[in-house]
Design a protein around this motif. Structure first.
Motif, mmCIF file in Angstrom:
data_model
loop_
_atom_site.group_PDB
_atom_site.id
_atom_site.type_symbol
_atom_site.label_atom_id
_atom_site.label_comp_id
_atom_site.label_asym_id
_atom_site.label_seq_id
_atom_site.Cartn_x
_atom_site.Cartn_y
_atom_site.Cartn_z
ATOM 1 N N LEU A 1 0.826 -1.205 0.000
ATOM 2 C CA LEU A 1 0.000 0.000 0.000
ATOM 3 C C LEU A 1 0.865 1.262 0.000
ATOM 4 C CD1 LEU A 1 -2.964 -0.473 2.500
ATOM 5 C CD2 LEU A 1 -3.094 0.648 0.285
ATOM 6 N N GLU A 2 1.805 1.294 0.947
ATOM 7 C CA GLU A 2 2.614 2.510 1.119
ATOM 8 C C GLU A 2 3.527 2.725 -0.076
ATOM 9 O OE1 GLU A 2 4.428 2.383 5.021
ATOM 10 O OE2 GLU A 2 2.481 2.696 5.991
ATOM 11 N N ASN A 3 4.018 1.615 -0.631
ATOM 12 C CA ASN A 3 4.895 1.711 -1.777
ATOM 13 C C ASN A 3 4.148 2.278 -2.989
ATOM 14 O OD1 ASN A 3 7.382 1.347 -3.025
ATOM 15 N ND2 ASN A 3 6.725 -0.583 -3.935
ATOM 16 N N TYR A 4 2.907 1.835 -3.155
ATOM 17 C CA TYR A 4 2.098 2.346 -4.265
ATOM 18 C C TYR A 4 1.926 3.860 -4.132
ATOM 19 C CZ TYR A 4 -1.502 2.671 -7.793
ATOM 20 O OH TYR A 4 -2.195 3.009 -8.925
ATOM 21 N N ILE A 5 1.670 4.290 -2.908
ATOM 22 C CA ILE A 5 1.457 5.721 -2.642
ATOM 23 C C ILE A 5 2.745 6.512 -2.891
ATOM 24 C CG2 ILE A 5 0.984 7.376 -0.777
ATOM 25 C CD1 ILE A 5 -0.926 5.124 0.375
ATOM 26 N N ARG A 6 3.858 5.984 -2.390
ATOM 27 C CA ARG A 6 5.124 6.722 -2.517
ATOM 28 C C ARG A 6 5.609 6.774 -3.959
ATOM 29 N NH1 ARG A 6 6.512 4.152 2.981
ATOM 30 N NH2 ARG A 6 6.389 5.965 4.351
ATOM 31 N N LYS A 7 5.374 5.663 -4.686
ATOM 32 C CA LYS A 7 5.738 5.633 -6.105
ATOM 33 C C LYS A 7 5.010 6.722 -6.868
ATOM 34 C CE LYS A 7 6.910 1.058 -7.827
ATOM 35 N NZ LYS A 7 6.246 -0.247 -8.051
ATOM 36 N N SER A 8 3.835 7.065 -6.399
ATOM 37 C CA SER A 8 3.020 8.098 -7.052
ATOM 38 C C SER A 8 3.406 9.488 -6.568
ATOM 39 C CB SER A 8 1.547 7.833 -6.763
ATOM 40 O OG SER A 8 1.224 6.475 -6.974
ATOM 41 N N ARG A 9 4.609 9.620 -5.983
ATOM 42 C CA ARG A 9 5.121 10.910 -5.506
ATOM 43 C C ARG A 9 4.267 11.521 -4.404
ATOM 44 N NH1 ARG A 9 7.787 13.473 -10.092
ATOM 45 N NH2 ARG A 9 9.562 12.120 -10.471
ATOM 46 N N ALA A 10 3.612 10.671 -3.624
ATOM 47 C CA ALA A 10 2.862 11.170 -2.477
ATOM 48 C C ALA A 10 3.440 10.513 -1.235
ATOM 49 C CB ALA A 10 1.390 10.832 -2.625
ATOM 50 N N ASP A 11 2.888 10.838 -0.091
ATOM 51 C CA ASP A 11 3.353 10.226 1.148
ATOM 52 C C ASP A 11 2.141 9.613 1.854
ATOM 53 O OD1 ASP A 11 5.044 9.433 3.154
ATOM 54 O OD2 ASP A 11 5.760 11.432 3.640
ATOM 55 N N ILE A 12 2.396 8.859 2.915
ATOM 56 C CA ILE A 12 1.280 8.345 3.708
ATOM 57 C C ILE A 12 0.927 9.424 4.739
ATOM 58 C CG2 ILE A 12 1.908 5.934 3.365
ATOM 59 C CD1 ILE A 12 3.075 5.976 6.237
ATOM 60 N N SER A 13 -0.347 9.462 5.132
ATOM 61 C CA SER A 13 -0.742 10.517 6.075
ATOM 62 C C SER A 13 -0.717 10.020 7.520
ATOM 63 C CB SER A 13 -2.116 11.078 5.719
ATOM 64 O OG SER A 13 -3.094 10.071 5.709
ATOM 65 N N PHE A 14 -0.649 8.712 7.718
ATOM 66 C CA PHE A 14 -0.477 8.128 9.056
ATOM 67 C C PHE A 14 -0.062 6.672 8.873
ATOM 68 C CE2 PHE A 14 -4.819 7.488 7.765
ATOM 69 C CZ PHE A 14 -5.110 6.191 8.157
ATOM 70 N N LYS A 15 0.297 6.048 9.970
ATOM 71 C CA LYS A 15 0.760 4.665 9.963
ATOM 72 C C LYS A 15 -0.365 3.730 9.494
ATOM 73 C CE LYS A 15 3.351 1.837 13.280
ATOM 74 N NZ LYS A 15 3.719 1.733 14.687
ATOM 75 N N THR A 16 -0.125 3.024 8.415
ATOM 76 C CA THR A 16 -1.156 2.172 7.816
ATOM 77 C C THR A 16 -1.548 1.020 8.739
ATOM 78 O OG1 THR A 16 -0.302 2.691 5.629
ATOM 79 C CG2 THR A 16 -1.612 0.669 5.831
ATOM 80 N N ILE A 17 -2.858 0.782 8.832
ATOM 81 C CA ILE A 17 -3.363 -0.364 9.599
ATOM 82 C C ILE A 17 -3.800 -1.453 8.619
ATOM 83 C CG2 ILE A 17 -5.213 -1.190 11.132
ATOM 84 C CD1 ILE A 17 -5.351 1.692 12.270
#
Lengths: 379, 379
Positions: free
Chosen positions: B187-203
């Motif tokens: 999940l987080e990798n998909y988000i970061r690859k899209s030049r974005a960041d996560i907004s909190f620790k993924t559950i």
């Protein structure tokens, strides 16, 4: 192993309780996530929200946290008494009740001397505590983690090793057209894939951007021109322990000026290491400020601008800890300390070079835990 | 567009200065990274270290930061006066000097009323300020960002859209043998690859772990047994703005009990949305506590345990902002607010279901910005 770990953690609490007694504190409220990790072995509390406190009296040790952590703390932190916090009862009231149970009630009153971590507590929390405690003072724990035990050193070593691997991975990815942020992604992704985390925001600087020691990686693309500088400063966090390393490499043959820069920085680092080793051999005290001076002096004597940052810093649960290797530092080096040595030269509108490795102070001398090559690298 | 943005930012500062005058503050020291982003448009300061302050007097606006930010602030933040901070001069001295220049000097003294953000300033910083200012009080900005403008809503929409895409990506990855942390990485990798960041620790919670609303993803592996629950709660941060969504899906046909749970949670969300929409249509005030009661009451009336968290929360530069949709909230909903509605039912040793979407309050009713399907999904 489990027992050994428990004993280490229990001894840290005991040591803290002796410090409390020596400094006339009845109790201390610990709020920094790193100190909580150091005393409990549990390092997953958020740094952005207040997930937990430790409350250590001269006789007992409590961990205060929300119910969502109950399960994990029960299973992983057995040497402290768990107290759940919720919105129903203010923390300050819980503390007063715990104190009364822990110490003799007549010792607990508005004059009870309570320690806090003034760098890790908000004004709102402080003002709430003041409703119950008149006598609140800073309790300085910043030096408590300065010497590392073998397990801590082993964790830092592992983090360094993963950093070395990540570096090998990322230099293969440097090619014309790639943006700084894409290399950041490659580095961080390699680290995260390995079930670790980054220990701070990765720095990747191309060309003239390397002249800013803390350049924020951006959309600058790597150009197809020889002699381009690539500076990468990054760290790994593994089992709660941090690494930190910097390498500066060149795309195509560097100019004489660049080569000179590189050699001077490398030599400055070597001078600092040699200085420390000779002091260790002769059994003399090693003042961090003097180490800084050796490397800094070598650089300025060669006609370059002075290092615009400290020569180095301790590392462990946090990426910047004591000892501090800087001109004004009051720290001394001791066996068991782990720290960076990272001289740099930065020339505006030209570029910069920094080389950073971690070192462990062992009885016979420094051991470098960062293993990546420091030979001038042309890619 | 650039001018429009500048005007929005300047108006925020002006509005703040009017608030200062109304509340008899000569100036305020802003230290929260989210408020700094709101007032400057620059959102890249660290949350872990103190990179910057804003100092807003009734007449002027300053941004205080380290030299490493000089370049980026000069180019991106033109409506505030840049002041460099370093170790040479304490911040408190700089503030006094700025105040004297900004206001008439006779107005500046130890009784000058200075605002601080008591939730975002450390005790150490506060005690330093007390050396210069006797009259320091909390300046509450927590409601200032409660209503969003179109640009802010557009940013949240984009973050939600990327969240929807990440969700589509990750459900393809769920298969027996995969660990919770591996799905987090996906999940987080998909988000970061899209030049974005996560907004909190993924559950990510598998099976019975879903019974803990804030389960910490771990090494639990996905089993090859039908009727397993997968709960995923995650968010995107894009252009400094956050999204937040939760989906609960099933592996193989869910049991009747599970299906009932899912339908009840979905219906509870719908009841809350319908309630708000009917109030909007009739033009009546909407108390957040009442919205919470509608969903919560529906769930308990069906015989399930009450929701162990708030029904929802505002979102924007931070993942949790006002308005708060909870039993004790004093907030009212208004046009331009963006918030989550996220009922959940959690049954120990069985599992839990939560469904969370973001909604924008528009003049004709709520618009759901999370678009992922909420039909009971079996993978």
């Amino acid at each position: 192993m489990g027992n050994e770990r428990k004993e280490v953690l229990e001894n840290r609490i005991k040591k803290l309780q002796l410090d409390l007694a020596a400094q006339n504190f009845e109790a201390v409220l610990i709020s920094s996530v790193a100190h909580i990790a150091y005393l409990t072995g549990y390092g997953n509390f958020s740094k952005e929200e207040r997930d937990a406190y430790l409350f250590i009296t001269q006789k007992e040790a409590f961990i205060l946290t929300h119910s969502i952590y109950t399960e994990v703390i029960k299973s992983q932190v057995k040497h402290l008494t768990l107290v759940e916090i919720s919105r129903r009862e203010p923390v300050r009231k819980i503390l007063v009740n715990l104190l009364k149970k822990s110490l003799s009630p007549r010792k607990v009153g508005r004059n009870t001397r309570l320690g806090i971590e003034e760098d890790h507590l908000t004004v709102a929390e402080y003002r709430a505590l003041q409703k119950e405690f008149r006598n609140i003072d800073n309790f300085d724990m910043s030096l408590s983690r300065i010497v590392k035990n073998n397990l801590e050193i082993e964790n830092i070593r592992k983090a360094c090793h993963l950093g070395d691997e990540a570096f090998l991975h990322v230099i293969k990815k440097i090619k014309p057209g790639i943006a700084e942020l894409e290399l950041v992604f490659e580095l961080e992704n390699y680290i995260r894939k390995s079930r670790a985390d980054i220990s701070f925001k990765t720095i990747v600087a191309f060309g003239k951007n390397s002249a800013y020691p803390h350049h924020q990686a951006g959309l600058t693309k790597f150009e197809n021109t020889p002699g381009q500088i690539i500076l990468m400063d990054f760290g790994v966090k593994l089992n709660s322990y941090c690494s930190d390393m910097t390498r500066t490499v060149f795309f195509g043959k560097p100019s004489t000026k660049q080569e000179k820069l590189y050699e001077t920085v490398l030599e400055a680092q070597k001078k600092a290491v040699d200085f420390i080793n000779s002091k260790i051999k002769s059994g003399k005290a090693i003042k961090c400020a003097e180490v800084d001076k050796i490397a800094r002096g070598f650089i300025t004597q060669k006609g370059y601008p002075s290092i615009p940052h400290s020569l180095g810093h301790g590392i462990g649960l946090e990426v910047h800890e004591h000892p501090t290797l800087s001109p004004k530092s009051k720290d001394y080096l001791q066996e068991g300390m782990v720290f960076s040595i990272e001289p740099g030269i930065y020339i505006p509108n030209f570029g910069g070079v920094r080389i950073e490795d971690l070192f462990v102070y062992e009885s016979n001398g420094l051991i470098q835990t960062t293993k990546s090559s420091k030979n001038l690298t042309v890619i």
